[in-house]
Scaffold this active site. Structure first.
Site, short mmCIF file in Angstrom:
data_model
loop_
_atom_site.label_atom_id
_atom_site.label_comp_id
_atom_site.label_asym_id
_atom_site.label_seq_id
_atom_site.Cartn_x
_atom_site.Cartn_y
_atom_site.Cartn_z
N LYS A 120 0.67 -1.14 0.00
CA LYS A 120 -0.17 -0.03 0.04
C LYS A 120 0.90 1.24 -0.05
CE LYS A 120 -4.52 -1.95 1.64
NZ LYS A 120 -3.91 -3.41 1.66
C1 LIG Z 1 -4.53 -4.48 1.20
C2 LIG Z 1 -3.63 -5.68 0.97
C3 LIG Z 1 -4.20 -6.75 0.02
C4 LIG Z 1 -5.36 -6.69 -0.73
O1 LIG Z 1 -5.22 -5.59 -1.85
P1 LIG Z 1 -6.54 -5.32 -2.57
O2 LIG Z 1 -6.21 -4.05 -3.38
O3 LIG Z 1 -7.64 -4.86 -1.53
O4 LIG Z 1 -7.22 -6.39 -3.61
C5 LIG Z 1 -3.23 -7.98 -0.11
N1 LIG Z 1 -2.40 -8.05 0.75
C6 LIG Z 1 -1.93 -7.04 1.73
C7 LIG Z 1 -0.75 -7.16 2.56
C8 LIG Z 1 -2.45 -5.89 1.74
O5 LIG Z 1 -2.21 -5.13 2.60
#
Ligand SMILES: *Cc1c(COP(=O)(O)O)cnc(C)c1O
Length: 475
Positions: A120
């Site tokens: 993120k």
């Molecule tokens: C947010 C997140 C996801 C999921 O990603 P999306 O964009 O919501 O599909 C997967 N793995 C981790 C570690 C995350 O923080």
């Protein structure tokens, strides 16, 4: 490039106009009027660019109202080796998203070398710099209100800390996050960061955010903003690393590459879909879910049947514990031929708690044209995958990435490079790694002892009045 809503009833807007908002007024999500196209010659010219230059080549085709020199400066400030510094041994931080070769035609794309050890940061860091730029230009301020169970909140806080014109009010369930996750957030001492530990569970936090957002008058008066996963700025930042990963594992544009994506809200893999629509030679996009397998069910049956939060499992890949994928509407809009009326009809079912079936009009038959495949994992699968990946390749992966590897191995064509997106580093989910391997993963030196740093947070009851009162007193 102008932006339209997936439900077809909102005015067409420019990039900066949609950047700070959430949903379009008609309840839809924003998408570009058309996808910019990268030709074979464009791809050849982009191959070998630095991450920041590649990001500029892509984002400058999507952002129409920030002068090029300013956009370049924002991107250069974001994608720096010292921001994405938590590399694995042997990786070069200047690559920003380096790859790890596991075996022939099987790679990890390291997206989690940023400040909070999850992918993120790739998008949120850019969003922080874009927000500050747009707010400074317009003389405006914003108060970001969010709810988190871990990854999103910390990524948002590390991106927004110290930024002019921005305050962050982040609600999290009191004593429900891992010690490492709370320490990451609560040890921030910045004046513009407000950590609020709510006596309740994640859904209570989310309900408080909804209550504030639904109070239009309060929302306008206190300039409440959001940085949730439907934010278009986050999606376009994520498109870039699909290109970067593609170039890293190919030597010419005739080659195709598949990507496996640990998925929850469909934000990450939606960016892969958009990269493909822009001309990146992607073979398969593999959607990997955990026990919360609404998306896997859709890609296997054509039926999208979101489940309520009461029916969401708490798993050992907690950032994927999502049963209503907020970005999924963007893909379905493309799948139904960009028909806003059709999309509106489908989501009127979703919004009233029901499901939809795309078999009837032949839409589901078209899924193959978009390269999507899917699979899911259990806790036992994750543990086994973490162990086997450590044994076979001497690489320790986190539980979310393990979901991706498990499904990738099941579905891959051994003749096509498969790139699994690494969405968090194992240090973030220590307990699960200890369970799988009997030992803790390595933690970056600068994060050792983070649990004993002084913490700044307040505890609040789950009350809409209490959060409003707190915002009023602190703005
Ligand atoms: C947010 C997140 C996801 C999921 O990603 P999306 O964009 O919501 O599909 C997967 N793995 C981790 C570690 C995350 O923080």
């Amino acid at each position: 490039m102008k932006y339209i809503s997936t439900r077809g009833q909102s005015p067409t807007l420019s990039f900066s106009e949609i950047l700070l908002g959430g949903l379009a007024p008609d309840g839809g999500l924003y998408l570009p009027e058309s996808y910019p196209q990268f030709t074979d010659a464009d791809l050849t010219a982009m191959r070998g660019l630095s991450y920041a230059d590649l990001a500029f080549a892509i984002l400058s085709r999507l952002v129409d109202d920030i002068p090029a020199a300013d956009l370049k400066a924002i991107i250069d400030k974001t994608y720096r080796a010292d921001v994405y510094a938590y590399t694995r041994a042997g990786q070069n931080a200047a690559d920003i998203t380096p790859t790890v070769k596991l075996e022939d035609n099987l790679y990890l794309l390291s997206l989690s070398n940023g400040p909070t050890l999850a992918f993120k940061d790739m998008a949120m860091q850019l969003l922080g710099n874009l927000f500050e730029y747009v707010l400074t230009k317009t003389g405006k301020t914003t108060n970001i209100l969010g709810a988190t169970s871990g990854d999103t909140g910390s990524a948002a806080e590390y991106a927004m800390r110290g930024k002019k014109g921005i305050r962050v009010f982040m609600l999290s369930p009191h004593k429900k996050m891992s010690r490492f996750q709370s320490a990451q957030m609560f040890s921030l001492q910045d004046d513009n960061i407000y950590n609020i530990a709510v006596n309740g569970v994640f859904d209570d936090c989310q309900d408080m955010v909804k209550a504030v957002s639904n109070d239009a008058e309060f929302k306008a008066q206190y300039k409440i903003g959001a940085v949730n996963s439907i934010n278009w700025g986050r999606i376009i930042a994520q498109v870039v690393y699909y290109f970067k990963g593609y170039f890293a594992v190919t030597s010419n544009n005739a080659q195709k590459v598949s990507f496996a994506v640990p998925s929850g809200n469909f934000g990450n893999v939606c960016a892969g879909h958009i990269a493909r629509m822009m001309g990146l030679p992607i073979d398969k996009l593999v959607v990997a879910t955990n026990e919360n397998d609404v998306l896997d069910e859709f890609f296997k049956t054509g039926v999208y049947s979101p489940r309520g939060s009461a029916n969401t499992y708490h798993t050992s890949s907690p950032s994927m514990d999502i049963s209503k994928a907020s970005n999924f509407e963007r893909f379905v809009y493309d799948l139904v031929g960009r028909d806003g009326t059709k999309t509106r009809a489908l989501w009127s079912k979703v919004d009233s708690g029901s499901s939809f079936d795309l078999n009837a009009d032949g839409y589901f038959a078209k899924i193959a044209d978009y390269g999507f495949q899917s699979g899911s994992s259990s806790h036992a699968d994750r543990m086994k995958t973490i162990r086997e990946t450590a044994d076979k390749y001497q690489v320790i992966v986190d539980t979310h990435t393990a979901d991706g590897i498990k499904v990738a191995l099941e579905l891959r064509d051994v003749n096509v490079p498969m790139v699994v997106l690494e969405t968090a580093l194992p240090a973030k989910f220590e307990d699960s790694i200890i369970e799988a391997l009997g030992k803790a993963p390595e933690r970056p030196a600068s994060l050792q002892g983070i649990e004993s740093l002084p913490q700044k947070f307040i505890v609040m009851d789950a009350s809409d009045a209490a959060i409003k009162d707190f915002i009023v007193k602190n703005t």
